[in-house]
Design a protein around this motif. Sequence first.
Motif, PDB file in Angstrom:
ATOM      1  N   ASP A   2      23.357  45.117  43.698  1.00 53.90           N
ATOM      2  CA  ASP A   2      23.427  45.500  42.299  1.00 53.90           C
ATOM      3  C   ASP A   2      22.937  44.402  41.367  1.00 53.90           C
ATOM      4  O   ASP A   2      23.056  43.211  41.669  1.00 53.90           O
ATOM      5  N   THR A  83      36.984  40.990  53.743  1.00 55.69           N
ATOM      6  CA  THR A  83      37.473  41.164  52.380  1.00 55.69           C
ATOM      7  C   THR A  83      37.591  39.841  51.620  1.00 55.69           C
ATOM      8  O   THR A  83      38.240  39.770  50.581  1.00 55.69           O
ATOM      9  N   GLY A 110      34.309  39.734  39.076  1.00 56.05           N
ATOM     10  CA  GLY A 110      34.575  41.112  38.673  1.00 56.05           C
ATOM     11  C   GLY A 110      33.834  42.115  39.540  1.00 56.05           C
ATOM     12  O   GLY A 110      34.409  43.119  39.983  1.00 56.05           O
ATOM     13  N   TRP A 111      32.569  41.852  39.810  1.00 60.04           N
ATOM     14  CA  TRP A 111      31.770  42.749  40.653  1.00 60.04           C
ATOM     15  C   TRP A 111      32.343  42.790  42.070  1.00 60.04           C
ATOM     16  O   TRP A 111      32.464  43.856  42.665  1.00 60.04           O
ATOM     17  N   GLY A 113      35.327  42.435  43.028  1.00 60.67           N
ATOM     18  CA  GLY A 113      36.532  43.249  43.031  1.00 60.67           C
ATOM     19  C   GLY A 113      36.243  44.730  43.164  1.00 60.67           C
ATOM     20  O   GLY A 113      37.058  45.489  43.690  1.00 60.67           O
ATOM     21  N   THR A 114      35.055  45.161  42.734  1.00 65.80           N
ATOM     22  CA  THR A 114      34.676  46.576  42.864  1.00 65.80           C
ATOM     23  C   THR A 114      34.066  46.875  44.228  1.00 65.80           C
ATOM     24  O   THR A 114      33.772  48.030  44.528  1.00 65.80           O
ATOM     25  N   GLN A 115      33.876  45.845  45.036  1.00 66.19           N
ATOM     26  CA  GLN A 115      33.225  45.994  46.339  1.00 66.19           C
ATOM     27  C   GLN A 115      34.196  45.876  47.508  1.00 66.19           C
ATOM     28  O   GLN A 115      33.776  45.727  48.650  1.00 66.19           O
ATOM     29  N   LYS A 118      39.026  41.190  48.458  1.00 66.88           N
ATOM     30  CA  LYS A 118      40.425  40.970  48.065  1.00 66.88           C
ATOM     31  C   LYS A 118      40.708  39.520  47.684  1.00 66.88           C
ATOM     32  O   LYS A 118      41.667  39.236  46.977  1.00 66.88           O
TER      33      LYS A 118
END
Length: 157
Positions: A2, A83, A110-111, A113-115, A118
Motif C-alpha cells: 500500500d 504478528t 498505524g498501517w 495495525g490494520t495488517q 500485534k
Amino acid sequence: MDIIETPLLVLLPLRPEHAREMAGALSDPGLHAFIGGAPLTAQELRARYERLVAGPAGWRNWVIRLRADERLIGYVQATIDDTTAELAWVIGTPWQGRGLATESAKALVGWLGTQGVKQVVAHIHPDHAASAAVAAAAGLHPTDELKDGEVRWERTV
C-alpha cells in the motif's frame, strides 16, 4: 504494498528506480553515525533496492516523499514476522528536526495495525536521542533488552 499517506508525506513502496534520488537524499556521511556504513552510490543503492524488492514477503520498504516539493527525503521499513514488525526509519540530514521521521513512523505503525501486526519493535542506539524521541512519539517504550548494543523499544498495536 500500500501507499501510506499523511498530511505532509506520502510513503511509496520502494522501487529500484528510486535509487538515484535517494542516493542524494542519504549522501551525508554523518547520517551513518548510528546506522553504520557509508553513503551508497546510486548504482549501489539500486542493487540494494533490487534485492529488497525481490526479498521475502515480510520485508516491507517505503521511500518517503515530501508532499510540499515532491522530493524523496528518506525511508521507513518494517520486517514482519507473523504478528511482530521490526521498524526502522531514516530521514536525510536536510529534512531532520521537522517531525518528519515521527510522522512517518506513526503512519507506519498505524498501517501495520490494520495488517494484523500485534507488536512493533525498534532497536535504537542508546546515544541516538532523535530516534528515541521518534520511537516514543510513535508509542514505543524502551525495554531493558539490548541487541548488538542497541536498546529494544516495543509497543503493542
